[in-house]
Design a protein around this motif. Structure first.
Motif, mmCIF file in Angstrom:
data_model
loop_
_atom_site.group_PDB
_atom_site.id
_atom_site.type_symbol
_atom_site.label_atom_id
_atom_site.label_comp_id
_atom_site.label_asym_id
_atom_site.label_seq_id
_atom_site.Cartn_x
_atom_site.Cartn_y
_atom_site.Cartn_z
ATOM 1 N N SER A 156 0.825 -1.199 0.000
ATOM 2 C CA SER A 156 0.000 0.000 0.000
ATOM 3 C C SER A 156 0.865 1.256 0.000
ATOM 4 C CB SER A 156 -0.911 0.006 1.234
ATOM 5 O OG SER A 156 -0.144 0.232 2.404
ATOM 6 N N TYR A 157 0.224 2.373 -0.394
ATOM 7 C CA TYR A 157 0.938 3.650 -0.388
ATOM 8 C C TYR A 157 1.341 4.048 1.034
ATOM 9 C CZ TYR A 157 -0.166 4.394 -5.314
ATOM 10 O OH TYR A 157 -0.232 4.281 -6.683
ATOM 11 N N ASP A 158 0.557 3.615 2.039
ATOM 12 C CA ASP A 158 0.916 3.914 3.425
ATOM 13 C C ASP A 158 2.242 3.251 3.789
ATOM 14 O OD1 ASP A 158 -1.315 5.453 3.843
ATOM 15 O OD2 ASP A 158 -2.487 3.862 4.791
ATOM 16 N N ILE A 210 4.573 2.310 1.652
ATOM 17 C CA ILE A 210 5.630 2.944 0.863
ATOM 18 C C ILE A 210 6.022 4.281 1.482
ATOM 19 C CG2 ILE A 210 6.191 3.944 -1.388
ATOM 20 C CD1 ILE A 210 4.361 1.826 -2.637
ATOM 21 N N SER A 211 5.023 5.044 1.935
ATOM 22 C CA SER A 211 5.289 6.332 2.573
ATOM 23 C C SER A 211 6.135 6.152 3.826
ATOM 24 C CB SER A 211 3.966 7.023 2.925
ATOM 25 O OG SER A 211 4.196 8.247 3.578
ATOM 26 N N ASP A 244 6.907 11.535 -5.289
ATOM 27 C CA ASP A 244 5.536 11.677 -5.775
ATOM 28 C C ASP A 244 5.137 10.496 -6.652
ATOM 29 O OD1 ASP A 244 5.166 14.046 -4.448
ATOM 30 O OD2 ASP A 244 5.495 15.327 -6.200
ATOM 31 N N MET A 253 6.300 7.347 -6.558
ATOM 32 C CA MET A 253 6.111 6.139 -5.749
ATOM 33 C C MET A 253 4.847 6.193 -4.907
ATOM 34 S SD MET A 253 9.921 5.006 -4.524
ATOM 35 C CE MET A 253 11.289 5.838 -5.319
ATOM 36 N N LEU A 254 4.400 7.402 -4.604
ATOM 37 C CA LEU A 254 3.181 7.558 -3.809
ATOM 38 C C LEU A 254 1.943 7.712 -4.694
ATOM 39 C CD1 LEU A 254 4.452 9.901 -0.949
ATOM 40 C CD2 LEU A 254 4.077 7.437 -0.880
ATOM 41 N N GLY A 255 2.110 7.474 -5.997
ATOM 42 C CA GLY A 255 0.976 7.501 -6.912
ATOM 43 C C GLY A 255 0.445 8.878 -7.238
ATOM 44 N N LYS A 256 1.283 9.917 -7.070
ATOM 45 C CA LYS A 256 0.828 11.289 -7.285
ATOM 46 C C LYS A 256 1.158 11.822 -8.674
ATOM 47 C CE LYS A 256 1.228 12.462 -2.363
ATOM 48 N NZ LYS A 256 1.871 13.348 -1.361
#
Length: 234
Positions: free
Chosen positions: A2-4, A6-7, A25, A27-30
């Motif tokens: 999940s992005y959490d 990865i963050s 950005d 890697m966090l899907g932004k």
């Protein structure tokens, strides 16, 4: 992943390494301006992300021995049938069955397949710590075979999957022939990703990894056929 997760990994990574904000950005899907650039090297088709707004590819290099995050923050270590024999012998087991009983565990998890469908994965995994249980699967654990300097005490007989990082691989049917595809794992743990306008600086790395990725993928496919692991599309 999940992005959490990865963050969280990126936050830890940036305590010791400088990470390009554009890559953070991404890697966090932004980032929405990302395309897939496929390049065939040897018997593997690599999928390299290209950020159109920056006109740059996402490339990679390894910072060993200054970094060994891939071993410090392992999620799981799936084994091929060849690994079971080789590693078992390296750990002085007379019988592969005893090695499997004492040093491995079975894990089941869901991941997104290359076509967007869900894939149920089951594999025999090397325990990353002596008292590891199935509930630890997918969590970040320091590999027990990593010494104080960050070197692998099992090398060169470490699990085949360890040689792939930061790549992952899969098979696709190409006019009746199995074709190996590969792309990066973006877990947020590796400081080696960078942006560049051409693939030139990474050509040798892709050549080096091509044989490794092809050999491992075919071995893992055979391992599945032999019943040591399972892949189900659901």
């Amino acid at each position: 992943m999940s992005y959490d997760h990865i963050s969280e990994s990126l936050t830890l990574l940036q305590k010791d390494w400088s990470v390009d904000p554009i890559l953070v950005d991404f890697m966090l899907g932004k980032r929405t301006d990302v395309t897939d650039h496929a390049v065939k090297v040897g018997q593997v088709i690599f999928h390299i992300p290209y950020i159109t707004g920056e006109k740059k590819f996402i490339l990679w290099k390894c910072y060993w021995p200054d970094c060994h995050n891939c071993c410090e923050r392992q999620g799981r270590l799936p084994l091929t049938s060849d690994d079971l024999i080789t590693i078992g012998k390296g750990l002085k087991y007379q019988k592969t069955s005893d090695f499997v009983k004492n040093e491995t565990l079975v894990a089941t998890w869901m991941e997104s397949g290359p076509s967007g469908n869900n894939v149920l994965m089951t594999s025999v995994n090397l325990k990353r710590k002596i008292d590891e249980t199935e509930s630890d699967d997918g969590t970040h654990i320091r590999c027990r075979f990593l010494d104080e300097k960050g070197a692998c005490s099992m090398h060169p007989n470490r699990p085949g999957v360890c040689y792939l990082y930061p790549f992952s691989s899969w098979l696709e049917n190409e006019t009746g022939r199995a074709r190996v595809h590969s792309t990066y794992q973006f877990t947020g743990d590796c400081p080696g990703f960078f942006l560049e306008g051409s693939l030139d600086s990474m050509k040798e790395t892709l050549k080096e990894y091509s044989n490794t990725i092809y050999d491992y993928t075919m071995k893992y496919t055979r391992t599945t056929r032999e019943g040591f692991s399972l892949t189900s599309f659901v």
